[in-house]
Design a protein around this motif. Structure first.
Motif, PDB file in Angstrom:
ATOM      1  N   SER A 113      66.010  50.668  76.240  1.00  0.00           N
ATOM      2  CA  SER A 113      64.666  50.857  76.796  1.00  0.00           C
ATOM      3  C   SER A 113      64.475  49.968  78.012  1.00  0.00           C
ATOM      4  N   ARG A 114      63.891  50.556  79.054  1.00  0.00           N
ATOM      5  CA  ARG A 114      63.523  49.803  80.247  1.00  0.00           C
ATOM      6  C   ARG A 114      62.111  50.194  80.641  1.00  0.00           C
ATOM      7  N   TRP A 115      61.438  49.289  81.343  1.00  0.00           N
ATOM      8  CA  TRP A 115      60.104  49.590  81.866  1.00  0.00           C
ATOM      9  C   TRP A 115      59.829  48.703  83.075  1.00  0.00           C
ATOM     10  N   PRO A 116      58.831  49.018  83.878  1.00  0.00           N
ATOM     11  CA  PRO A 116      58.526  48.218  85.064  1.00  0.00           C
ATOM     12  C   PRO A 116      57.507  47.107  84.814  1.00  0.00           C
ATOM     13  N   GLY A 117      57.221  46.816  83.537  1.00  0.00           N
ATOM     14  CA  GLY A 117      56.279  45.750  83.214  1.00  0.00           C
ATOM     15  C   GLY A 117      54.875  46.230  82.934  1.00  0.00           C
ATOM     16  N   PHE A 118      54.688  47.545  82.908  1.00  0.00           N
ATOM     17  CA  PHE A 118      53.372  48.115  82.592  1.00  0.00           C
ATOM     18  C   PHE A 118      53.546  49.531  82.080  1.00  0.00           C
ATOM     19  N   LEU A 119      52.508  50.028  81.397  1.00  0.00           N
ATOM     20  CA  LEU A 119      52.473  51.410  80.941  1.00  0.00           C
ATOM     21  C   LEU A 119      51.153  52.038  81.345  1.00  0.00           C
ATOM     22  N   THR A 120      51.200  53.323  81.644  1.00  0.00           N
ATOM     23  CA  THR A 120      49.985  54.083  81.898  1.00  0.00           C
ATOM     24  C   THR A 120      49.701  54.987  80.700  1.00  0.00           C
ATOM     25  N   ALA A 121      48.484  55.480  80.635  1.00  0.00           N
ATOM     26  CA  ALA A 121      48.101  56.459  79.612  1.00  0.00           C
ATOM     27  C   ALA A 121      47.040  57.366  80.206  1.00  0.00           C
ATOM     28  N   PHE A 122      46.930  58.555  79.642  1.00  0.00           N
ATOM     29  CA  PHE A 122      45.907  59.491  80.103  1.00  0.00           C
ATOM     30  C   PHE A 122      44.554  59.083  79.542  1.00  0.00           C
ATOM     31  N   VAL A 130      46.693  52.439  84.231  1.00  0.00           N
ATOM     32  CA  VAL A 130      47.419  51.331  83.616  1.00  0.00           C
ATOM     33  C   VAL A 130      46.577  50.785  82.462  1.00  0.00           C
ATOM     34  N   VAL A 131      47.162  50.754  81.256  1.00  0.00           N
ATOM     35  CA  VAL A 131      46.407  50.342  80.075  1.00  0.00           C
ATOM     36  C   VAL A 131      46.987  49.105  79.388  1.00  0.00           C
ATOM     37  N   THR A 132      48.229  48.761  79.717  1.00  0.00           N
ATOM     38  CA  THR A 132      48.831  47.553  79.154  1.00  0.00           C
ATOM     39  C   THR A 132      49.906  47.070  80.115  1.00  0.00           C
ATOM     40  N   ARG A 133      50.119  45.743  80.159  1.00  0.00           N
ATOM     41  CA  ARG A 133      51.006  45.190  81.190  1.00  0.00           C
ATOM     42  C   ARG A 133      51.430  43.772  80.830  1.00  0.00           C
ATOM     43  N   GLY A 142      43.718  49.286  84.630  1.00  0.00           N
ATOM     44  CA  GLY A 142      42.741  50.201  85.217  1.00  0.00           C
ATOM     45  C   GLY A 142      43.188  50.861  86.495  1.00  0.00           C
ATOM     46  N   ALA A 143      44.327  50.414  87.073  1.00  0.00           N
ATOM     47  CA  ALA A 143      44.831  51.051  88.292  1.00  0.00           C
ATOM     48  C   ALA A 143      45.212  52.497  87.985  1.00  0.00           C
ATOM     49  N   ALA A 144      44.816  53.417  88.852  1.00  0.00           N
ATOM     50  CA  ALA A 144      45.052  54.850  88.629  1.00  0.00           C
ATOM     51  C   ALA A 144      46.259  55.328  89.430  1.00  0.00           C
ATOM     52  N   LEU A 145      47.171  56.002  88.765  1.00  0.00           N
ATOM     53  CA  LEU A 145      48.377  56.491  89.423  1.00  0.00           C
ATOM     54  C   LEU A 145      48.057  57.674  90.323  1.00  0.00           C
ATOM     55  N   GLU A 223      53.447  50.249  73.289  1.00  0.00           N
ATOM     56  CA  GLU A 223      53.196  51.668  73.017  1.00  0.00           C
ATOM     57  C   GLU A 223      51.933  51.842  72.182  1.00  0.00           C
ATOM     58  N   PHE A 224      51.796  51.024  71.125  1.00  0.00           N
ATOM     59  CA  PHE A 224      50.636  51.148  70.246  1.00  0.00           C
ATOM     60  C   PHE A 224      49.340  50.857  70.998  1.00  0.00           C
ATOM     61  N   VAL A 225      49.392  49.929  71.945  1.00  0.00           N
ATOM     62  CA  VAL A 225      48.210  49.663  72.769  1.00  0.00           C
ATOM     63  C   VAL A 225      47.900  50.884  73.630  1.00  0.00           C
ATOM     64  N   ALA A 226      48.929  51.449  74.248  1.00  0.00           N
ATOM     65  CA  ALA A 226      48.733  52.601  75.137  1.00  0.00           C
ATOM     66  C   ALA A 226      48.193  53.806  74.380  1.00  0.00           C
ATOM     67  N   ARG A 227      48.678  54.018  73.169  1.00  0.00           N
ATOM     68  CA  ARG A 227      48.248  55.164  72.362  1.00  0.00           C
ATOM     69  C   ARG A 227      46.969  54.893  71.583  1.00  0.00           C
TER      70      ARG A 227
END
Length: 497
Positions: A113-122, A130-133, A142-145, A223-227
């Motif tokens: 698993s890799r990530w850029p240090g943050f996750l987005t969610a719908f 962006v919902v967790t980082r 809160g940044a919008a993609l 993931e659990f935070v994002a979901r």
């Protein structure tokens, strides 16, 4: 009596004549291994899935053939476990059915698993935010993609996430799996984003992504935070204001499982507190985190709360066709033998499975493709409805993880008068009740449905929408309880002191 149950899928059976491969210490021939498992999936679908012979689903075989050919084309590009896994995942995702799925065995390698240090969610408006980082992530919460590498955010999600998941059109599905956009699990069939644009405080911000490894356990936390994923312990509780709340985070039907034992204790507590519950103004059935299992549990609960006559009066699916294959008969027969020894399984469920086994065997012996499970208790009777005259308002809390037997619970409880609150559920097709097969590689378990509903009131891949939508954090039980305490009551419940 109508046995509107989903059979638990806790038993594991191998595809006939498929002996798991022994992986040598050296790297296996992944292309050949992938080819063998893809062909096994294709054969298993033909042998055991209800779809190939379903005249009411005329495009099934064509769609399966297209998915199979695409998977076969991908086989040539496979050189490692990641390619193997994502080939199988892409193949089965094309069915758009959560009951057609795979899960790795303990023998399977772990995908990095890799990530850029943050996750987005719908969010609720289709925007990816962006919902967790990490504290040092390059974008704030809160940044919008906007886009990545010139590809608009929505198209990017369609390419990199939707192609390997199901029911993407549902808001609940996008909320459940949208976080995967900024994860990299070595999928060779997608291109990892490199340079993205975000909207931050009404200004565009360019971010060069720096991908880094993250452990599976750490990723799960984010993931659990994002979901907004939350699983309460199964059981009955009382809040300070006197409101009683039954948490039902799973419906596992496996005899002797920890979840089944917890459900048995919860049902006992429900019986003991029934009079108090029915004399109150509010009662909550909490299905957050429940992704299914056996619908026997929801029926037992309904009979305690509403009464058996009310449950039996609920309109049901007119007919169910079980695929009468040797493999399916063997699976259900072995399950029936285990259920007979289970103290946690209701007698109704045991009787139902016995009837399924008998019916499928007769259909197989006669050469019939299906055994038709019909509602024997309703033959010669005119439709009727029966409901208790006095009742509290029963609130039903759902989130996007509610699928399979959890949806059966919502079907039943809403029909009995429960008020759904929270978030949109997941959805399922008309193909239900999973069999589980070990693929030849020994690396993957395949799950396929064995039956198809005819005339189900809720259509294929149609979710349940809550009567009252909750926009807050679905993990915050106390706040949700306070919110429910201020929702309108039914006319009967308003008469309570």
């Amino acid at each position: 009596m109508r046995a509107a149950f989903s059979v638990p899928w806790f038993l594991v059976f191998s595809i006939a004549a498929c002996v798991p491969l022994r992986l040598s210490a050296s790297e296996p021939d992944w292309a050949s291994l992938t080819l063998r498992d893809v062909e096994a999936i294709h054969a298993d679908i033909e042998a055991n899935h209800p779809g190939p012979h379903n005249i009411l689903d005329p495009t099934f075989n064509q769609q399966e053939a297209i998915a199979y050919q695409r998977a076969m084309a991908w086989v040539e590009k496979v050189s490692d476990y990641s390619g193997y896994f994502w080939t199988l995942r892409g193949y089965l995702a094309s069915f758009n059915d959560d009951h057609v799925n795979i899960s790795p065995t303990k023998k399977a390698p772990v995908l990095p698993s890799r990530w850029p240090g943050f996750l987005t969610a719908f969010d609720g408006h289709g925007q990816q935010v962006v919902v967790t980082r990490l504290d040092n992530a390059p974008v704030p919460l809160g940044a919008a993609l906007i886009s990545c590498d010139g590809v608009p955010a929505q198209i990017l999600a369609d390419r990199n996430v939707a192609a390997f998941t199901t029911t993407w059109s549902l808001e609940s599905s996008r909320r459940e799996v949208g976080w995967r956009l900024f994860t990299d699990m070595d999928n060779p069939f997608i291109q990892r984003p490199r340079r993205c644009f975000f909207l931050v405080d009404h200004h565009s911000q360019t971010v060069q992504l720096r991908w880094r490894r993250i452990s599976a356990s750490e990723m799960q936390k984010y993931e659990f935070v994002a979901r907004q994923h939350h699983v309460e312990s199964i059981g009955l509780r009382v809040f300070p204001d006197g409101m009683r709340w039954l948490s039902l985070s799973g419906f596992d039907g496996a005899p002797g499982s920890a979840e089944a034992q917890a459900l048995t204790r919860a049902i006992t507590a429900l019986k003991q507190n029934r009079d108090i519950i029915l004399s109150s103004s509010r009662f909550v059935l909490d299905l957050r985190g429940n992704s299914g299992g056996s619908s026997d549990w929801s029926r037992q609960i309904a009979e305690i709360i509403w009464g058996r006559k009310a449950v039996e009066a609920v309109p049901v699916t007119k007919e169910i066709d079980w695929r009468a294959s040797p493999g399916n008969v063997d699976m259900v027969s072995k399950e029936w033998r285990q259920l007979q020894l289970s103290p946690d399984t209701s007698q109704d469920m045991k009787t139902f499975v016995s009837r399924v086994v008998s019916g499928m065997r007769k259909a197989l012996q006669s050469g019939s493709v299906y055994w038709a499970e019909s509602d024997e208790s309703q033959e010669g009777k005119s439709p009727s409805r029966f409901f208790p005259l006095v009742h509290p308002t029963i609130f039903l809390v759902t989130d996007g993880s509610c699928a399979s037997a959890c949806l059966d619970a919502v079907d039943l409880w809403r029909a009995l008068g429960a008020v759904q609150v929270g978030r949109e559920t997941s959805a399922d097709t008309l193909y239900m009740d999973e069999r589980t097969d070990l693929l030849p590689s020994g690396l993957i378990m395949l799950r396929l449905p064995m039956k198809v509903y005819r005339g189900r009131l809720r259509g294929s891949n149609i979710p349940w929408e809550p009567v009252y939508h909750y926009d807050g954090d679905m993990r915050d039980t106390r706040t949700i309880a306070s919110w429910i305490a201020h929702l309108p009551l039914s006319a009967e419940a308003r008469k309570r002191p």
